[in-house]
Scaffold this active site. Structure first.
Site, PDB file in Angstrom:
ATOM      1  N   SER A 127     -22.093 -12.514   0.210  1.00  0.00           N
ATOM      2  CA  SER A 127     -20.986 -13.045  -0.561  1.00  0.00           C
ATOM      3  C   SER A 127     -20.545 -12.106  -1.678  1.00  0.00           C
ATOM      4  O   SER A 127     -20.039 -11.031  -1.420  1.00  0.00           O
ATOM      5  CB  SER A 127     -21.390 -14.425  -1.094  1.00  0.00           C
ATOM      6  OG  SER A 127     -20.292 -15.135  -1.568  1.00  0.00           O
ATOM      7  N   ASP A 152     -15.394   1.365   0.060  1.00  0.00           N
ATOM      8  CA  ASP A 152     -14.017   1.701   0.417  1.00  0.00           C
ATOM      9  C   ASP A 152     -13.456   2.820  -0.457  1.00  0.00           C
ATOM     10  O   ASP A 152     -12.730   3.696   0.019  1.00  0.00           O
ATOM     11  CB  ASP A 152     -13.123   0.466   0.297  1.00  0.00           C
ATOM     12  CG  ASP A 152     -13.184  -0.417   1.533  1.00  0.00           C
ATOM     13  OD1 ASP A 152     -14.007  -0.135   2.425  1.00  0.00           O
ATOM     14  OD2 ASP A 152     -12.413  -1.403   1.608  1.00  0.00           O
ATOM     15  N   LYS A 205     -21.263 -13.018   4.688  1.00  0.00           N
ATOM     16  CA  LYS A 205     -20.565 -14.229   4.236  1.00  0.00           C
ATOM     17  C   LYS A 205     -19.294 -13.823   3.506  1.00  0.00           C
ATOM     18  O   LYS A 205     -19.311 -13.513   2.318  1.00  0.00           O
ATOM     19  CB  LYS A 205     -21.449 -15.064   3.320  1.00  0.00           C
ATOM     20  CG  LYS A 205     -20.806 -16.404   3.025  1.00  0.00           C
ATOM     21  CD  LYS A 205     -21.442 -17.078   1.855  1.00  0.00           C
ATOM     22  CE  LYS A 205     -20.495 -18.156   1.364  1.00  0.00           C
ATOM     23  NZ  LYS A 205     -19.245 -17.581   0.842  1.00  0.00           N
TER      24      LYS A 205
END
Length: 509
Positions: free
Chosen positions: A314, A325, A339
């Site tokens: 999460s 990224d 999740k």
């Protein structure tokens, strides 16, 4: 397969049994239905309610029936939506605020007993003299063996100023130690930090709570006070089950360029289609000062490694995904939980609420983490030989009714002979020793430090995923770029032998 094995990677330090949600809070249950109510089905519900009231073998309380009906309706949606009764709602608020009433110990399981990992400083357990490594064998004369870790934790929690008697088995002590402790309001510390080597810092976040961003900022300032010329930083998110979304945004913002997107969400409602940026208003209240404002400028450029594992879920996946990224950090460890959904808390009365999945979330490059997780740049197991438990570690994709990944096909794991695997794990668990993150025995941390120093990183080829449609194995490092300022070599380790006597696992996950 027995749930005791399924939960190895999800228990964290024992205070969180399961995977916490990335949560947003909403004051009231507000949105009215946009389509007509199904009158016929509601009439059937009323008929069944009346039938139970008139024909059931004994009287049933109205509020119990209605609460259970709401709970069943919400629980049927996905693994993370839930109805929160008075007790559950109180516990959730305590968890996100970093407070709970209890003894103040971080615990795990060992040989069926509750093992004390560490007492929280200045807590009732700390003042009572409980020590790391102590085994709790009885709680108020009730044997601990046979209880799950979650059941034992619930027994240790309670109301302020109430007492509980623990029976303790301590190494080198011939007789059990019996101690009575009074429960108090405990303030959890979700952030730890230290210099693990000259020039190299370790920063651990165990859960994302409301105070996490401010606590992290203080720890970073402390680290730079000790060494203003830090060469490398390891951000440890292993077994971090998640927490509040602003905490994740603030942690990522500390290391990313100002104002860049950190995470986006998408769902049915207009307010669930949003992008969260590395700006103060997205991680702290408008009336509060910016906890990141006084951080050293060097924190934006210090070479970084992020450690993740199957228990990283999460909010921790939001942070790892954003830093990956932007090529701000190299991700080392094992594939995270997966999740990728946001739960919004809709309060429906003064004491109750519904935790409802309202959106999926996406990394800055548009990757959906749901049911996949973050794939490390270097797959490194818990020990040099592998820890042996990956085939049975539960991930989001293993949960019934989980949301699908809306960006790409899910990667499935090969089936195993469950009886044979359970017998192997029982034998392996008996040999395993709990791992203390940040210690000299922390193999994944050692590999992270190697990477920061430009030394070889020993990677382990993942064994528990099938080839996808393109023929690539999930976790194959051939398509990964080195994301640190200092390139490091990688060398493959031999695949772990399931019967190797040196295989270990972290029982306190």
């Amino acid at each position: 397969m027995g749930s005791k094995f399924k939960n190895f990677s999800l228990i964290g330090l024992g205070m969180v049994a399961g995977v916490a949600a990335s949560m947003q809070f909403s004051a009231m249950a507000q949105k009215s239905a946009t389509s007509p109510l199904p009158v016929e089905e509601l009439r059937q519900l009323a008929d069944v309610f009346g039938l139970i009231k008139s024909d059931y073998v004994e009287p049933v309380d109205d509020s119990k029936l209605l609460s259970e009906a709401i709970a069943g309706m919400v629980n049927s949606l996905d693994p993370h939506s839930a109805y929160l009764d008075k007790k559950a709602f109180k516990e959730l608020k305590e968890g996100t605020q970093g407070k709970f009433v209890g003894l103040g110990i971080e615990v795990g399981m060992e040989d069926g007993y509750v093992k004390i990992i560490s007492p929280i400083e200045d807590s009732p357990a700390y003042r009572a003299g409980l020590k790391p490594g102590d085994l709790i064998t009885r709680l108020d004369s009730v044997p601990v063996k046979g209880l799950s870790l979650d059941e034992a934790v619930k027994k240790m929690r309670g109301e302020p100023n109430t007492k509980i008697t623990l029976t303790i088995a301590r190494k080198n002590e011939d007789k059990p130690i019996i101690v009575t402790i009074t429960r108090e309001l405990i303030k959890q510390q979700s952030v730890k930090a230290k210099m693990v080597e000259p020039g190299y810092a370790w920063l651990r976040i165990s859960q994302f709570q409301e105070p996490t961003v401010e606590d992290m900022a203080k720890k970073i300032q402390m680290l730079y006070a000790q060494d203003p010329a830090i060469k490398g930083l390891v951000l440890d998110l292993r077994n971090d089950p998640g927490g509040v979304l602003p905490g994740a945004v603030g942690v990522a913002a500390a290391f990313l360029p100002k104002d860049v997107p950190v995470v986006s969400t998408n769902g049915q409602l207009p307010d669930s289609k949003a992008t969260f940026y590395a700006k103060r208003e997205f991680y702290t209240a408008r009336t509060s000062s910016d906890p990141l404002a006084k951080l050293p400028e060097a924190i934006k450029n210090v070479p970084m490694v992020v450690l993740v594992n199957t228990g990283s879920a999460s909010a921790s996946e939001i942070v790892a995904g954003a830093l990956q990224d932007y090529k701000r950090a190299t991700i080392i460890g094992t594939q995270s939980f997966g999740k990728g959904s946001v739960q919004t808390i809709r309060q429906i009365s003064a004491d109750t609420a519904v935790k409802l999945t309202t959106a999926r979330y996406y990394t800055p490059n548009g990757r959906s983490i749901q049911a996949k997780g973050i794939v490390p740049d270097f797959n490194v197991e818990e020990t040099a030989e592998g820890d042996g438990f990956n085939s049975l570690r539960t991930r989001e994709a293993d949960l019934q009714k989980h949301l699908s990944n809306d960006k790409e096909a899910e990667v499935t794991r090969p089936k195993v002979d469950e009886l044979e695997e359970e017998q192997r794990l029982i034998a392996l668990a008996k040999k395993s020793k709990p791992l203390e993150y940040g210690s000299k025995d922390d193999y994944q941390l050692a590999q992270a430090l190697n990477h920061l120093k430009g030394l070889p990183v020993k990677v382990t080829e993942p064994k528990d995923v099938k080839e996808n449609k393109d023929g690539d194995k999930d976790g194959d490092k051939s398509d990964k770029a080195d994301k640190s300022d200092k390139p490091a070599k990688a060398e493959k380790a031999e695949k772990p032998d399931a019967d190797d006597k040196n295989n270990k696992s972290d029982k306190k996950k």
